[in-house]
Design a protein around this motif. Structure first.
Motif, PDB file in Angstrom:
ATOM      1  N   ASP A  95       0.812  -1.219   0.000  1.00 51.83           N
ATOM      2  CA  ASP A  95       0.000   0.000   0.000  1.00 51.83           C
ATOM      3  C   ASP A  95       0.845   1.269   0.000  1.00 51.83           C
ATOM      4  O   ASP A  95       0.339   2.360   0.279  1.00 51.83           O
ATOM      5  CB  ASP A  95      -0.916   0.017   1.233  1.00 51.83           C
ATOM      6  CG  ASP A  95      -1.931  -1.115   1.210  1.00 51.83           C
ATOM      7  OD1 ASP A  95      -2.314  -1.541   0.110  1.00 51.83           O
ATOM      8  OD2 ASP A  95      -2.313  -1.584   2.307  1.00 51.83           O
ATOM      9  N   ALA A  96       2.124   1.161  -0.331  1.00 54.30           N
ATOM     10  CA  ALA A  96       3.027   2.323  -0.334  1.00 54.30           C
ATOM     11  C   ALA A  96       2.942   3.039  -1.678  1.00 54.30           C
ATOM     12  O   ALA A  96       3.782   2.867  -2.556  1.00 54.30           O
ATOM     13  CB  ALA A  96       4.457   1.890  -0.051  1.00 54.30           C
ATOM     14  N   ARG A  97       1.918   3.819  -1.818  1.00 59.62           N
ATOM     15  CA  ARG A  97       1.694   4.528  -3.084  1.00 59.62           C
ATOM     16  C   ARG A  97       2.402   5.882  -3.070  1.00 59.62           C
ATOM     17  O   ARG A  97       2.519   6.515  -2.024  1.00 59.62           O
ATOM     18  CB  ARG A  97       0.191   4.728  -3.301  1.00 59.62           C
ATOM     19  CG  ARG A  97      -0.586   3.419  -3.340  1.00 59.62           C
ATOM     20  CD  ARG A  97      -2.079   3.648  -3.569  1.00 59.62           C
ATOM     21  NE  ARG A  97      -2.808   2.383  -3.558  1.00 59.62           N
ATOM     22  CZ  ARG A  97      -3.300   1.808  -2.479  1.00 59.62           C
ATOM     23  NH1 ARG A  97      -3.146   2.409  -1.310  1.00 59.62           N
ATOM     24  NH2 ARG A  97      -3.946   0.666  -2.543  1.00 59.62           N
ATOM     25  N   PRO A  98       2.853   6.348  -4.230  1.00 65.00           N
ATOM     26  CA  PRO A  98       3.520   7.662  -4.296  1.00 65.00           C
ATOM     27  C   PRO A  98       2.606   8.770  -3.771  1.00 65.00           C
ATOM     28  O   PRO A  98       1.388   8.730  -3.956  1.00 65.00           O
ATOM     29  CB  PRO A  98       3.800   7.840  -5.790  1.00 65.00           C
ATOM     30  CG  PRO A  98       3.786   6.459  -6.359  1.00 65.00           C
ATOM     31  CD  PRO A  98       2.792   5.686  -5.545  1.00 65.00           C
ATOM     32  N   VAL A  99       3.204   9.757  -3.122  1.00 68.52           N
ATOM     33  CA  VAL A  99       2.449  10.879  -2.578  1.00 68.52           C
ATOM     34  C   VAL A  99       2.269  11.946  -3.650  1.00 68.52           C
ATOM     35  O   VAL A  99       3.246  12.367  -4.285  1.00 68.52           O
ATOM     36  CB  VAL A  99       3.176  11.480  -1.355  1.00 68.52           C
ATOM     37  CG1 VAL A  99       2.442  12.716  -0.839  1.00 68.52           C
ATOM     38  CG2 VAL A  99       3.315  10.442  -0.258  1.00 68.52           C
ATOM     39  N   THR A 379      -0.316   7.646   3.732  1.00 68.33           N
ATOM     40  CA  THR A 379       0.908   7.777   2.936  1.00 68.33           C
ATOM     41  C   THR A 379       1.956   6.753   3.394  1.00 68.33           C
ATOM     42  O   THR A 379       1.824   6.142   4.453  1.00 68.33           O
ATOM     43  CB  THR A 379       1.474   9.200   3.036  1.00 68.33           C
ATOM     44  OG1 THR A 379       1.851   9.478   4.388  1.00 68.33           O
ATOM     45  CG2 THR A 379       0.447  10.230   2.567  1.00 68.33           C
ATOM     46  N   PRO A 380       3.029   6.559   2.613  1.00 66.61           N
ATOM     47  CA  PRO A 380       4.022   5.535   2.935  1.00 66.61           C
ATOM     48  C   PRO A 380       4.720   5.759   4.276  1.00 66.61           C
ATOM     49  O   PRO A 380       4.905   6.900   4.728  1.00 66.61           O
ATOM     50  CB  PRO A 380       5.023   5.637   1.782  1.00 66.61           C
ATOM     51  CG  PRO A 380       4.227   6.186   0.643  1.00 66.61           C
ATOM     52  CD  PRO A 380       3.267   7.148   1.271  1.00 66.61           C
ATOM     53  N   LEU A 381       5.112   4.657   4.904  1.00 65.08           N
ATOM     54  CA  LEU A 381       5.951   4.685   6.102  1.00 65.08           C
ATOM     55  C   LEU A 381       7.397   4.754   5.639  1.00 65.08           C
ATOM     56  O   LEU A 381       7.908   3.806   5.041  1.00 65.08           O
ATOM     57  CB  LEU A 381       5.715   3.424   6.945  1.00 65.08           C
ATOM     58  CG  LEU A 381       6.575   3.268   8.200  1.00 65.08           C
ATOM     59  CD1 LEU A 381       6.253   4.354   9.218  1.00 65.08           C
ATOM     60  CD2 LEU A 381       6.398   1.881   8.810  1.00 65.08           C
ATOM     61  N   VAL A 382       8.069   5.888   5.922  1.00 61.72           N
ATOM     62  CA  VAL A 382       9.378   6.122   5.307  1.00 61.72           C
ATOM     63  C   VAL A 382      10.549   5.752   6.203  1.00 61.72           C
ATOM     64  O   VAL A 382      11.664   5.567   5.711  1.00 61.72           O
ATOM     65  CB  VAL A 382       9.511   7.592   4.848  1.00 61.72           C
ATOM     66  CG1 VAL A 382       8.464   7.912   3.792  1.00 61.72           C
ATOM     67  CG2 VAL A 382       9.392   8.555   6.026  1.00 61.72           C
ATOM     68  N   ASP A 383      10.321   5.634   7.530  1.00 56.56           N
ATOM     69  CA  ASP A 383      11.444   5.294   8.408  1.00 56.56           C
ATOM     70  C   ASP A 383      10.912   4.802   9.745  1.00 56.56           C
ATOM     71  O   ASP A 383       9.772   5.105  10.132  1.00 56.56           O
ATOM     72  CB  ASP A 383      12.342   6.520   8.625  1.00 56.56           C
ATOM     73  CG  ASP A 383      13.739   6.157   9.132  1.00 56.56           C
ATOM     74  OD1 ASP A 383      14.057   4.940   9.190  1.00 56.56           O
ATOM     75  OD2 ASP A 383      14.505   7.073   9.470  1.00 56.56           O
ATOM     76  N   VAL A 384      11.733   4.041  10.451  1.00 52.96           N
ATOM     77  CA  VAL A 384      11.461   3.588  11.811  1.00 52.96           C
ATOM     78  C   VAL A 384      12.679   3.917  12.653  1.00 52.96           C
ATOM     79  O   VAL A 384      13.802   3.554  12.290  1.00 52.96           O
ATOM     80  CB  VAL A 384      11.170   2.072  11.867  1.00 52.96           C
ATOM     81  CG1 VAL A 384      11.020   1.609  13.305  1.00 52.96           C
ATOM     82  CG2 VAL A 384       9.925   1.736  11.059  1.00 52.96           C
ATOM     83  N   ILE A 385      12.472   4.634  13.771  1.00 54.44           N
ATOM     84  CA  ILE A 385      13.592   5.047  14.618  1.00 54.44           C
ATOM     85  C   ILE A 385      13.299   4.667  16.062  1.00 54.44           C
ATOM     86  O   ILE A 385      12.166   4.374  16.431  1.00 54.44           O
ATOM     87  CB  ILE A 385      13.863   6.562  14.516  1.00 54.44           C
ATOM     88  CG1 ILE A 385      12.621   7.363  14.937  1.00 54.44           C
ATOM     89  CG2 ILE A 385      14.296   6.930  13.109  1.00 54.44           C
ATOM     90  CD1 ILE A 385      12.839   8.871  14.925  1.00 54.44           C
ATOM     91  N   GLU A 386      14.338   4.679  16.883  1.00 52.33           N
ATOM     92  CA  GLU A 386      14.182   4.351  18.295  1.00 52.33           C
ATOM     93  C   GLU A 386      13.832   5.599  19.102  1.00 52.33           C
ATOM     94  O   GLU A 386      13.844   6.727  18.590  1.00 52.33           O
ATOM     95  CB  GLU A 386      15.452   3.677  18.817  1.00 52.33           C
ATOM     96  CG  GLU A 386      15.684   2.313  18.175  1.00 52.33           C
ATOM     97  CD  GLU A 386      16.771   1.508  18.857  1.00 52.33           C
ATOM     98  OE1 GLU A 386      17.023   1.748  20.063  1.00 52.33           O
ATOM     99  OE2 GLU A 386      17.359   0.634  18.206  1.00 52.33           O
ATOM    100  N   TYR A 387      13.535   5.390  20.353  1.00 52.83           N
ATOM    101  CA  TYR A 387      13.040   6.448  21.234  1.00 52.83           C
ATOM    102  C   TYR A 387      13.990   7.640  21.266  1.00 52.83           C
ATOM    103  O   TYR A 387      15.196   7.499  21.477  1.00 52.83           O
ATOM    104  CB  TYR A 387      12.860   5.903  22.644  1.00 52.83           C
ATOM    105  CG  TYR A 387      12.240   6.874  23.617  1.00 52.83           C
ATOM    106  CD1 TYR A 387      10.866   7.026  23.676  1.00 52.83           C
ATOM    107  CD2 TYR A 387      13.037   7.643  24.458  1.00 52.83           C
ATOM    108  CE1 TYR A 387      10.280   7.920  24.571  1.00 52.83           C
ATOM    109  CE2 TYR A 387      12.471   8.531  25.351  1.00 52.83           C
ATOM    110  CZ  TYR A 387      11.093   8.682  25.405  1.00 52.83           C
ATOM    111  OH  TYR A 387      10.524   9.569  26.282  1.00 52.83           O
TER     112      TYR A 387
END
Length: 509
Positions: A95-99, A379-387
């Motif tokens: 489901d990561a469609r262009p914005v 919209t797409p999930l572009v990154d995952v970061i820690e606390y």
């Protein structure tokens, strides 16, 4: 006003959500069911017979399994619905469609710092390395409180205030361990935050979290924007308070020398929070905030979704929006960490929802998570970061945090959030200096009851008086107005200093 008695969100759902209290014998023609037992507002009504063990669907997603036979028309809640683990397959990026970027960029009146970063507020901060210096830090900040000393900042109208952000940690922990690194990362994020014109850091002197260690880990630099000292070297409490007041006074003239100017909405970094959620959260405020986030991302801005225990069970929906396998893997690594963390502490991920959530109609963590994820839009999930890690990507970013709102929002602000949007169905009174916090109610009854704490009512969606998209547009415009300096309800009440709560990990020795 003719309010629909119940809402079925998806045609395949097994339950509908009561928009008002439903009494036994009430015939719901539009849903083809007769109410068989009392159903409170925001709670679930069975639309068909379901045997024990059958998955129950809301949002066209499984929210639990029937723990007893459920008849059409019955109230569905903790007495007959339970959490159960099941496979949640997902295709990475499906489901990561262009914005589609907005043609005419939205703007707000922000404060542009010398290094190009943009602030939504202009504070001087007093941070502490350890709990032992909290009283001194508060005394320094209190000297400049406009409600106590009206003349203290009279000559500095462009300074929003002097705030002390204290905490209960900083010592009796492993000097090389993760807990101290996370605390320092959090404090470093606040020390660098664009909404602080300058920062004073006060320590005791003998604590594990030595100020120089904090400065070294976070690559901070003492100078005109950061002053640091401790109580032991300053000669005790009274002398340290006097020294701190003098230090803040030396910072105020430069802090006041700012003016707002029009900047693109791409400079907004919005932390997404929900607290005191109810059965309406996933129908009104959360999807409406998601619609606002879609607009923000289309204008080049950033939104931070967090609260890992409150996306648990819905992570497959985020994986379908991940821009890469690497992003999906990082999210799943954080989920696995939480499963291990809760097991080590003899807890379960389904310890959530809270008592208030359940009173509002939410039964399982699966149901709560599916509604909570709606805050992040589509919209797409572009990154995952820690606390408390710095946010660098633009778009929707996931930050791993606890579900406890003050701890979660503290991490988001440390990561760079210059605005918080907070949905609530049961009622919230929250603020988080130095970033303003907007409160969005899920239902009009809450708005009418607690209007002094709520900035915008999303209840018209439930009452069929407005669409999700229409309220989403109102939220987006309110984001821009707030970023331009409009005071939120929590700011009017003086919230923000006590709500600074860094995540404490590990043993306290």
């Amino acid at each position: 006003m003719n309010i629909e008695p119940a809402i079925r969100i998806h045609p395949a759902d097994d339950v509908a959500i009561a928009c008002r209290q439903l009494l036994p014998g009430t015939v719901l023609d539009s849903l083809g069911v007769t109410v068989a037992s009392l159903v409170p507002p925001g709670h679930k009504l069975a639309l068909r017979d379901m045997p024990a063990g059958q998955p129950v669907r809301r949002y066209n997603q499984v929210i639990g399994h029937a723990s007893a036979p459920i008849a059409a028309g019955q109230h569905v809640h903790t007495h007959n619905l339970r959490f159960a683990a099941f496979e949640r397959a997902s295709e990475v990026g499906a489901d990561a469609r262009p914005v589609a970027l907005a043609g005419s960029p939205a703007t707000f009146d922000g404060i542009v710092r010398a290094d190009g970063r943009v602030a939504t507020r202009n504070y001087v901060g007093v941070l502490t390395s350890v709990n032992c210096s909290a009283t001194v830090a508060r005394a320094i900040a209190d000297h400049f409180r406009r409600d106590i000393h009206p003349q203290a900042l009279a000559a500095f109208p462009n300074v929003d205030g002097v705030v002390a952000l204290t905490h209960s940690a900083g010592c009796a922990t492993d000097a090389e361990g993760e807990p101290l690194k996370v605390l320092r990362r959090t404090l470093g994020g606040y020390a660098r935050h664009a909404n602080f014109a300058a920062v004073l850091i006060v320590g005791l002197g003998c604590e594990t979290n030595q100020i120089q260690g904090l400065i070294a880990q976070e690559a901070l630099a003492e100078g005109t924007r950061l002053i640091a000292f401790n109580i032991q070297d300053s000669g005790g409490t009274a002398r340290t308070v006097a020294r701190g007041i003098q230090a803040v006074e030396s910072l105020l003239e430069e802090a006041n020398a700012v003016k707002r100017q029009s900047v693109p909405a791409s400079h907004l970094v919005v932390g997404l929070q929900c607290g005191g959620s109810d059965g309406y959260s996933g129908i009104s405020a959360n999807p409406a905030l998601g619609a606002a986030v879609d607009r923000l991302v289309a204008h080049g801005g950033t939104a931070i979704l967090s609260e890992t225990p409150e996306i648990y069970g819905g992570e497959h929906l985020l994986i379908r929006r991940a821009v890469s396998q690497a992003v999906a893997d990082k999210l799943m690594a954080r989920i696995r960490w939480w499963e291990d963390y809760t097991a080590r502490n003899r807890m379960q991920m389904d310890n959530n929802p809270s008592a208030g959530n359940k009173a509002g109609g939410l039964t399982t963590i699966l149901e709560k998570s599916l509604g909570a994820i709606a805050k992040s839009g589509t919209t797409p999930l572009v990154d995952v970061i820690e606390y408390a890690e710095p946010v660098h990507a633009r778009g929707v970013v996931y930050m791993d945090t606890p579900g406890y709102d003050p701890v979660s929002a503290t991490g988001q602000v440390a990561g760079g959030a210059n605005l918080i949007c907070f949905t609530t169905g049961r009622g919230s009174a929250y603020g988080c200096a130095p970033s303003p916090s907007l409160k969005l109610s899920t239902n009009t009854a809450l708005w009418q009851r607690q209007q002094e704490d709520i900035d915008l009512d999303c209840g018209p969606i439930v009452d069929r008086l407005a669409t999700v998209d229409e309220i989403g547009e109102r939220i987006f415009r309110l984001m821009l107005e707030t970023a331009s300096g409009r005071a939120t309800k929590s700011e009017q009440h003086g919230y923000g200093q006590n709500e600074f709560v860094p995540w404490q990990l590990g043993a306290v020795m």
